[in-house]
Design a protein around this motif. Structure first.
Motif, PDB file in Angstrom:
ATOM      1  N   ALA A 357      57.331  11.743  56.221  1.00  0.00           N
ATOM      2  CA  ALA A 357      57.937  10.610  55.523  1.00  0.00           C
ATOM      3  C   ALA A 357      56.856   9.756  54.877  1.00  0.00           C
ATOM      4  O   ALA A 357      55.685   9.806  55.253  1.00  0.00           O
ATOM      5  N   VAL A 358      57.266   8.979  53.870  1.00  0.00           N
ATOM      6  CA  VAL A 358      56.351   8.050  53.208  1.00  0.00           C
ATOM      7  C   VAL A 358      56.813   6.628  53.485  1.00  0.00           C
ATOM      8  O   VAL A 358      57.982   6.371  53.760  1.00  0.00           O
ATOM      9  N   SER A 359      55.892   5.691  53.380  1.00  0.00           N
ATOM     10  CA  SER A 359      56.162   4.302  53.729  1.00  0.00           C
ATOM     11  C   SER A 359      56.699   3.496  52.557  1.00  0.00           C
ATOM     12  O   SER A 359      56.301   3.704  51.405  1.00  0.00           O
ATOM     13  N   ASP A 360      57.580   2.546  52.872  1.00  0.00           N
ATOM     14  CA  ASP A 360      58.050   1.593  51.869  1.00  0.00           C
ATOM     15  C   ASP A 360      57.317   0.256  52.010  1.00  0.00           C
ATOM     16  O   ASP A 360      57.654  -0.702  51.305  1.00  0.00           O
ATOM     17  N   ALA A 361      56.324   0.188  52.892  1.00  0.00           N
ATOM     18  CA  ALA A 361      55.541  -1.034  53.128  1.00  0.00           C
ATOM     19  C   ALA A 361      56.424  -2.222  53.469  1.00  0.00           C
ATOM     20  O   ALA A 361      56.065  -3.375  53.206  1.00  0.00           O
ATOM     21  N   GLY A 362      57.588  -1.937  54.027  1.00  0.00           N
ATOM     22  CA  GLY A 362      58.484  -3.015  54.403  1.00  0.00           C
ATOM     23  C   GLY A 362      59.221  -3.660  53.248  1.00  0.00           C
ATOM     24  O   GLY A 362      59.815  -4.734  53.406  1.00  0.00           O
ATOM     25  N   LEU A 363      59.256  -3.009  52.084  1.00  0.00           N
ATOM     26  CA  LEU A 363      59.826  -3.623  50.893  1.00  0.00           C
ATOM     27  C   LEU A 363      61.177  -3.060  50.486  1.00  0.00           C
ATOM     28  O   LEU A 363      61.664  -3.337  49.385  1.00  0.00           O
ATOM     29  N   SER A 364      61.812  -2.299  51.370  1.00  0.00           N
ATOM     30  CA  SER A 364      63.123  -1.736  51.012  1.00  0.00           C
ATOM     31  C   SER A 364      64.232  -2.755  51.136  1.00  0.00           C
ATOM     32  O   SER A 364      65.168  -2.771  50.333  1.00  0.00           O
ATOM     33  N   LYS A 365      64.174  -3.586  52.161  1.00  0.00           N
ATOM     34  CA  LYS A 365      65.270  -4.516  52.410  1.00  0.00           C
ATOM     35  C   LYS A 365      64.950  -5.907  51.911  1.00  0.00           C
ATOM     36  O   LYS A 365      63.842  -6.389  52.073  1.00  0.00           O
ATOM     37  N   LYS A 366      65.955  -6.550  51.298  1.00  0.00           N
ATOM     38  CA  LYS A 366      65.776  -7.908  50.800  1.00  0.00           C
ATOM     39  C   LYS A 366      65.777  -8.888  51.969  1.00  0.00           C
ATOM     40  O   LYS A 366      66.390  -8.640  52.997  1.00  0.00           O
TER      41      LYS A 366
END
Length: 366
Positions: A357-366
């Motif tokens: 898997a790859v990271s979203d750096a915590g930016l997926s959820k508002k």
């Protein structure tokens, strides 16, 4: 967001970045930021779209898209969904098409994706995958040896506000030189079509350009330019995103299975490029000739590929830095990036293919 709002947003983006629409041609493993349940939820539902309208560039930095189309990976994955493609020179014009409802998905640089996200107040699109790391350089006349030598000179970029345009302006600022959005300053930045840049450099009308591949290699090979800055030298571990895959939020909401198919096609295309680079280079070069009317030399296609790598990872941890750079050179305003990524489908499909898997750096959820 309704269509009237989208159109107003597109107009605002055009005014803010001075965009003129153009249809001319021109990974590392990280821990996941999305849980399995979210991945499963994001990978099914909705209805298959009758048509997927996809934008990309006739660039080596868009090898994922070029191969996905020409090698048949997208068509195979999409099944009965028709693939309709449009070629662009740079990202801001392409993002205007997404915001205006003319494209459903697009391969584009992070700065242009950020512009559309900011202008639409975080509503218009999602980054659903990466595509390319690296592959951008500042190439200049042989007599230029430092940033100081650029004072009073003119440099080109693909389009005002695109990823290379932001990179150039920020690098100049870091080196004590101004390059203002209105064209004033110590260095004049002249955004233009990449093919025009090659001609202008040969004619001596500009002293250099910050360009994606294969254009940097073409200026080096065909016009005697030299590399002043390899952008990889400016990022930790030499890693930065050059191309991402974005999808209109409305399309993702209505047709997640079609987006899943597009991502499956990308994974297949990138796997083939990585496993068979020689044939991949030949295919990309053949497509560039079809799309632009001119093939690269063997040396140019080989150099272009050596400057970059395909990836499914969007290097999410670097996106805030990219935004900070655009803000610093007064091309964007600061904004909260939470909600810009949706990597749930990508990570579900990577798992099916036995890839991390790859990271979203915590930016997926508002």
């Amino acid at each position: 967001m309704d269509i009237k709002t989208l159109v107003r947003t597109a107009a605002a983006l055009t005014a803010a970045l001075g965009i003129v629409a153009s249809a001319a041609a021109c990974g590392s493993s990280k821990s996941s930021g999305s849980d399995t349940k979210a991945a499963a939820a994001g990978s099914s539902g909705g209805s298959a779209a009758s048509t997927l309208r996809l934008g990309y560039f006739a660039n080596v930095t868009h090898a994922t898209a070029v191969v996905g189309v020409a090698h048949g990976d997208f068509a195979k994955a999409l099944g009965s969904t028709k693939l309709s493609t449009q070629i662009y020179n740079a990202g801001p014009a392409e993002m205007t098409a997404v915001l205006g409802g003319q494209l459903d998905a697009a391969y584009v640089g992070p700065s242009s994706a950020l512009s559309a996200f900011v202008q639409s107040h975080g509503e218009a699109l999602k980054i659903v995958a990466g595509a390319t790391e690296g592959g951008a350089e500042l190439v200049v006349k042989p007599g230029i040896n430092s940033a100081a030598d650029l004072k009073g000179k003119t440099l080109a970029t693909p389009q005002k506000g695109n990823t290379q345009d932001v990179a150039l302006r920020y690098w100049l600022k870091q080196n004590g030189l101004t390059a203002n959005p209105d064209g004033t300053g110590d260095v004049s930045v002249d955004p233009q079509d990449n093919a025009t840049t090659l001609d202008q450099f040969k004619a001596g009308h500009i002293e250099g350009a910050w360009l994606p591949e294969p254009w940097a290699s073409r200026l080096v090979s065909e016009a005697g330019a030299k590399v002043l800055v390899d952008e990889r030298s400016l990022w930790p571990n030499g890693q930065f995103s050059t191309t991402t895959l974005v999808v209109a939020t409305s399309f993702l909401d209505k047709h997640p299975d079609t987006v899943k198919a597009l991502i499956d096609g990308q994974i297949a295309a990138n796997s083939w490029i990585t496993s068979d680079p020689t044939d991949a280079q030949k295919l990309v070069n053949s497509e560039l000739k079809r799309l632009t009317g001119k093939a690269l030399t063997d040396a140019e296609i080989q150099r272009s590929f050596s400057e970059q790598k395909v990836t499914n990872d969007p290097d999410a941890s670097t996106l805030q830095t990219a935004l900070d750079h655009a803000v610093a050179v007064k091309l964007l305003k600061s904004t909260d990036l939470h909600g810009i990524f949706d990597l749930s489908i990508l990570n579900a499909e990577l798992a099916k293919n036995g890839q991390p898997a790859v990271s979203d750096a915590g930016l997926s959820k508002k």
